[in-house]
Design a protein around this motif. Structure first.
Motif, PDB file in Angstrom:
ATOM      1  N   LYS A 105       0.835  -1.207   0.000  1.00  0.00           N
ATOM      2  CA  LYS A 105       0.000   0.000   0.000  1.00  0.00           C
ATOM      3  C   LYS A 105       0.869   1.257   0.000  1.00  0.00           C
ATOM      4  O   LYS A 105       0.581   2.235  -0.707  1.00  0.00           O
ATOM      5  N   HIS A 147       1.081   4.296  -2.823  1.00  0.00           N
ATOM      6  CA  HIS A 147       0.839   5.674  -2.390  1.00  0.00           C
ATOM      7  C   HIS A 147       2.046   6.558  -2.692  1.00  0.00           C
ATOM      8  O   HIS A 147       1.888   7.709  -3.136  1.00  0.00           O
ATOM      9  N   TYR A 204      -8.204  13.308  -1.744  1.00  0.00           N
ATOM     10  CA  TYR A 204      -8.929  12.054  -1.963  1.00  0.00           C
ATOM     11  C   TYR A 204      -7.994  10.856  -1.815  1.00  0.00           C
ATOM     12  O   TYR A 204      -8.347   9.858  -1.173  1.00  0.00           O
ATOM     13  N   GLU A 205      -6.789  10.975  -2.383  1.00  0.00           N
ATOM     14  CA  GLU A 205      -5.814   9.875  -2.276  1.00  0.00           C
ATOM     15  C   GLU A 205      -5.404   9.657  -0.821  1.00  0.00           C
ATOM     16  O   GLU A 205      -5.313   8.517  -0.360  1.00  0.00           O
ATOM     17  N   TYR A 238      -7.148  10.341   1.793  1.00  0.00           N
ATOM     18  CA  TYR A 238      -8.292   9.747   2.500  1.00  0.00           C
ATOM     19  C   TYR A 238      -8.333   8.235   2.266  1.00  0.00           C
ATOM     20  O   TYR A 238      -8.522   7.450   3.203  1.00  0.00           O
ATOM     21  N   LYS A 239      -8.142   7.817   1.007  1.00  0.00           N
ATOM     22  CA  LYS A 239      -8.122   6.382   0.684  1.00  0.00           C
ATOM     23  C   LYS A 239      -6.969   5.678   1.388  1.00  0.00           C
ATOM     24  O   LYS A 239      -7.123   4.567   1.895  1.00  0.00           O
ATOM     25  N   TYR A 240      -5.827   6.353   1.427  1.00  0.00           N
ATOM     26  CA  TYR A 240      -4.626   5.751   2.005  1.00  0.00           C
ATOM     27  C   TYR A 240      -4.778   5.541   3.521  1.00  0.00           C
ATOM     28  O   TYR A 240      -4.350   4.523   4.060  1.00  0.00           O
ATOM     29  N   PHE A 255      -7.700   5.440   5.166  1.00  0.00           N
ATOM     30  CA  PHE A 255      -9.028   4.931   5.533  1.00  0.00           C
ATOM     31  C   PHE A 255      -8.903   3.611   6.291  1.00  0.00           C
ATOM     32  O   PHE A 255      -8.160   2.708   5.897  1.00  0.00           O
TER      33      PHE A 255
END
Length: 550
Positions: free
Chosen positions: A176, A180, A208-209, A211-213, A215
């Motif tokens: 991950k 990223h 947004y990235e 937030y995904k990373y 989350f």
């Protein structure tokens, strides 16, 4: 099975990135050269001027001479910056166009595909390891007969599974992180090109990235699970209401009615929120409302009052309506603030638990107001006053604007003042706050004073909304509603945690729920059950978050 052919080594990734970095690097070098005597020089001179202004070792003449010289050089640097602006902008656009065309296609997409394949392989390997551990465990159990040996084997089995899970999660996190980092590197290049001045689209893409990373499902459910359940309940109510009552729930009129009812309660919740932030509470809110309602009704009543206070009948009808309303507001604030200060003083000075001090306050206020007024209702107020202070503009009730102003003011106090910062500090760790020089006594008393002012405004506003009807019993249960709204909104009883947006959300949730259940014809007593369940769930989630953090 995952496609291993798409997996890239670290060297392969570096080779993919190299031509992109070389191309953008050449453009970056040209931009840096243009900025040396322009933007870089401007920034350097501004810093030098600021340092000179603060340098106590310089005489006034020396300081003025240095600043004058720097300002002259600054004008030249700004002229160079302006002359190079178009060239720099053109070069930045060229680099960004190249990145937009090549970065994702030639680098990021391939890295992302590699990471996806690695993740799939890792998941397969993890399942195989689990199966192997399980098989070994079952074989070992067959060889054992003693209860103690079986217990030890089960313990070893659980440890092996835990170790395998930790190793698996660590590898997934590495994968991950690689993906990223590949995404973030593009914005690192843009950061150098733009000197951190991103466009709106670039900011949103990074947000947004990130937030995904970051989350996390468990954390998300801890924070928002209750809201999700409540939203589902409202959706169900919106579906059920037309069937049962043959009327729509989600209408413009109903929304305005909910906001109108929520407006006075917003003041109360904002007041209590500051106390909960200090790991406190206030059980006297409802009785404060009753006292404020009685006070406001007596002063704003049109003519001689129907009831007496300690045997005396008041008549303020000789005063203009606006003057009576303002006097009523000031007296309400005075009374509620005085009583709130009493509870705050005992908490701040004697470290008395606010549950005790505010409960005593509640009993004193209710007993005093009931004895003074014999428990009678004081009827209606002058109808001209609500039309003056909370008029209807078309279908829009302006009482909502009072709540909006209160939200803005309290938000500013919490977030932009020294008192607000101290409030969070004392709530989070009073001992550390005291050591750092913050007066815990003043902050605690200040929070109660602010709460008292808000209670007074809220009760006066409710009196206007209801056109009077003040009695000592009015506001019963409002303390629980205010506290519950804060807890549901994320203001933690552990102290130092909470946002104004959460308080607003909590008030709207409870007001909407009560309004919706009333339209459905649900008994008031059953509504208390719903509220109790929501409070229990909210506090449970808050406790789980606290335990997990510890």
């Amino acid at each position: 099975m995952a496609d291993r052919s798409t997996i890239l080594s670290a060297d392969a990734e570096e080779k993919l990135l190299q031509p992109i970095e070389e191309y953008v690097g050449k453009i970056q070098a040209q931009i840096d050269e243009l900025r040396v005597e322009g933007s870089d020089r401007v920034r350097s001179l501004k810093n030098h001027i600021a340092i000179a202004k603060e340098d106590k070792n310089l005489s006034k003449e020396e300081r003025d001479r240095i600043i004058a010289k720097d300002k002259a050089d600054l004008e030249k640097a700004k002229a160079v910056e302006a002359s190079n602006k178009d060239k720099v902008a053109r070069l930045v656009k060229e680099a960004e166009d190249y990145l937009a065309k090549h970065y994702d296609k030639d680098y990021y997409d391939k890295v992302a595909a590699s990471c996806a394949a690695e993740k799939a392989i890792e998941n397969e390997e993890y399942e195989k390891i689990r199966a192997t551990i399980k098989t070994e465990h079952e074989q070992n159990l067959k060889k054992l007969s003693a209860a103690e040996d079986i217990k030890d084997e089960k313990y070893v089995y659980k440890n092996k599974l835990f170790d395998a899970e930790m190793a698996h999660e660590s590898k997934l996190q590495e994968i991950k992180d690689r993906r990223h980092d590949a995404f973030a590197h593009k914005y690192h290049l843009i950061d150098l090109l733009r000197m951190s001045k991103y466009t709106f689209g670039q900011k949103m893409a990074q947000r947004y990235e990130n937030y995904k990373y970051t989350f996390n499902t468990a954390q998300f459910l801890y924070k928002n699970g209750l809201y999700i359940v409540i939203i589902l309940i409202f959706i169900a109510l919106c579906i059920i209401t037309p069937i049962v009552k043959n009327t729509q729930l989600f209408t413009y009129t109903n929304i305005l009615n909910i906001l109108q009812q929520a407006s006075p309660r917003m003041f109360l919740a904002l007041g209590v929120a500051g106390l909960i932030l200090l790991t406190g509470t206030d059980l006297s809110v409802g009785r404060m409302v009753g006292m404020g309602m009685v006070t406001a009704t007596i002063i704003m009543h049109n003519g001689i009052n129907t009831g007496s206070v300690f045997g005396h009948i008041f008549d303020f009808s000789n005063m203009p309506a606006a003057a009576r309303a303002i006097l009523a507001l000031l007296v309400c604030i005075l009374f509620t603030t005085v009583f709130s200060c009493i509870a705050g003083f005992f908490m701040a000075r004697f470290k008395m638990h606010p549950f005790i001090s505010t409960m005593a306050n509640m009993l004193i206020i209710f007993g005093l107001v009931t004895y003074a007024t014999k428990g009678v209702s004081f009827g209606a107020i002058d109808a001209a006053i609500p039309n003056m202070f909370i008029p209807q503009i078309g279908n829009f009730p302006t009482i909502i604007l009072w709540a909006v102003v209160a939200i803005i003011v309290v938000w500013f106090i919490w977030n932009k003042t020294t008192f607000g910062k101290n409030l969070y500090a004392v709530g989070g760790n009073p001992e550390a706050a005291a050591v750092s020089g913050i007066s815990v006594f003043k902050v605690t008393l200040g929070a109660f004073i602010l709460a008292g002012i808000l209670y007074g405004c809220g009760s006066w506003l409710e009196c206007n909304r209801m056109v009077g009807s003040g009695s000592a019993a009015y506001g019963q249960g409002w303390d629980m509603d205010a506290i519950a709204a804060c807890v549901v909104g994320g203001v933690s009883f552990t102290g130092g945690i909470g946002k104004i947006s959460g308080v607003v959300t909590g008030v709207l949730i409870f007001t909407s729920l009560t309004y919706s259940l009333t339209i459905l014809g649900i008994d008031t007593n059953l509504q208390f059950i719903f509220e109790g369940i929501i409070i229990l769930a909210a506090v449970t989630l808050d406790c789980l978050k606290y335990v997990q953090k510890k």
